[in-house]
Design an enzyme around this catalytic site. Structure first.
Site: not given
Length: 302
Positions: A194, A240
């Protein structure tokens, strides 16, 4: 038969040179195909290295796009003598990487072998035209694990910190312990995929690809946009993680870890591209503003 004083048509010249390329192309494909098969079955099937096929496809497209320019620019040029020693060195590196299962060396050797073949057959002029696609392929090469681990943790901490503060200011019940975010009844670990170094490098590659594609004439625009790729990549990572956190909070943990987790990966690249376009548009406006001639002051005769 070509009359004296007349250049041979490029298409015919290419057909006559084709047999020289066939043995080299066949040998290179014999090296490339087993490696690609192993990559697709191995690290390219993981989330951390899923950008590998994208980088390869874009690099091949750039080579295809530049191929006519390379042929025209190196027409009649002889191959570089430096190409053959480089070819031998990269072939030995490939044998070492392949036999010892050192993937970074194997990929570097494949990229270097392709460049060495180009130098050997078409010379330095061809390499100057196609240098960027070969440089771009380096983003496929996995970095050493100790380096990735060392640099990834500070990046994850920074992304977690910014995400926590933005969502807290937006009124969400969120807290943070290291790289673990607690929002409502859910705990989320900010993983390497991530906000890790490989993700940042993928976004850097996207930015460099954009710069190479648009080829601005303004040095100011190119330099500033290149420098801003790093903060743009960091911002896209924050977006994100925020999207994934909000999905988990509003829809549930199963949604966050399931299909929508992959969608958050698309959000990463879409947001990065939109940010690059927005910054580039702003820089374009600044360049035009600076280049615009100043209007004569009112009431003053020319």
């Amino acid at each position: 038969m070509v009359a004296p004083g007349h250049a041979m048509p490029p298409a015919r010249a290419s057909r006559q040179r084709l047999p020289d390329w066939l043995p080299l192309a066949a040998g290179f494909l014999a090296m490339l195909l087993p490696s690609l098969l192993g990559l697709f079955r191995g690290i390219w099937s993981t989330e951390e290295q899923a950008h590998g096929p994208i980088i390869l496809a874009l690099s091949l497209w750039l080579i295809y796009r530049k191929w006519p320019e390379m042929l025209a620019g190196s027409e009649g040029a002889s191959g570089s003598r430096a190409g053959w020693p480089l070819l031998v060195a990269f072939l030995l590196l490939y044998v070492l990487g392949r036999s010892q299962q050192i993937l970074s060396l194997e990929l570097l050797a494949l990229i270097g072998t392709g460049l060495a073949l180009l130098l050997s057959k078409r010379g330095g002029a061809a390499a100057r035209v196609l240098w960027f696609p070969f440089f771009f392929m380096l983003f496929m090469v996995p970095l050493p694990l100790p380096l990735v681990t060392t640099l990834t943790m500070p990046m994850k901490m920074a992304v977690s910190y910014v995400t926590e503060h933005i969502l807290f200011l937006a009124g969400y019940p969120i807290a943070r312990t290291g790289v673990i975010l607690q929002i409502g009844q859910y705990q989320l670990l900010v993983a390497d995929a991530c906000a890790g170094l490989q993700t940042l490098l993928t976004l850097e590659a996207l930015g460099l690809f954009y710069l190479n594609l648009v080829r601005h004439t303004s040095p100011f625009r190119n330099i500033v946009l290149a420098l801003l790729i790093v903060p743009i990549s960091f911002t896209a990572n924050v977006i994100r993680v925020m999207v994934l956190t909000l999905i988990t909070y509003h829809v549930g943990d199963a949604a966050g870890q399931g299909f929508l987790h992959g969608f958050a990966g698309m959000v990463l690249f879409i947001s990065a591209l939109l940010l690059i376009l927005a910054v580039d548009s702003l820089l374009q406006w600044i360049v035009r503003k600076r280049a615009a001639p100043r209007a004569p002051a009112a009431g003053v005769s020319p």
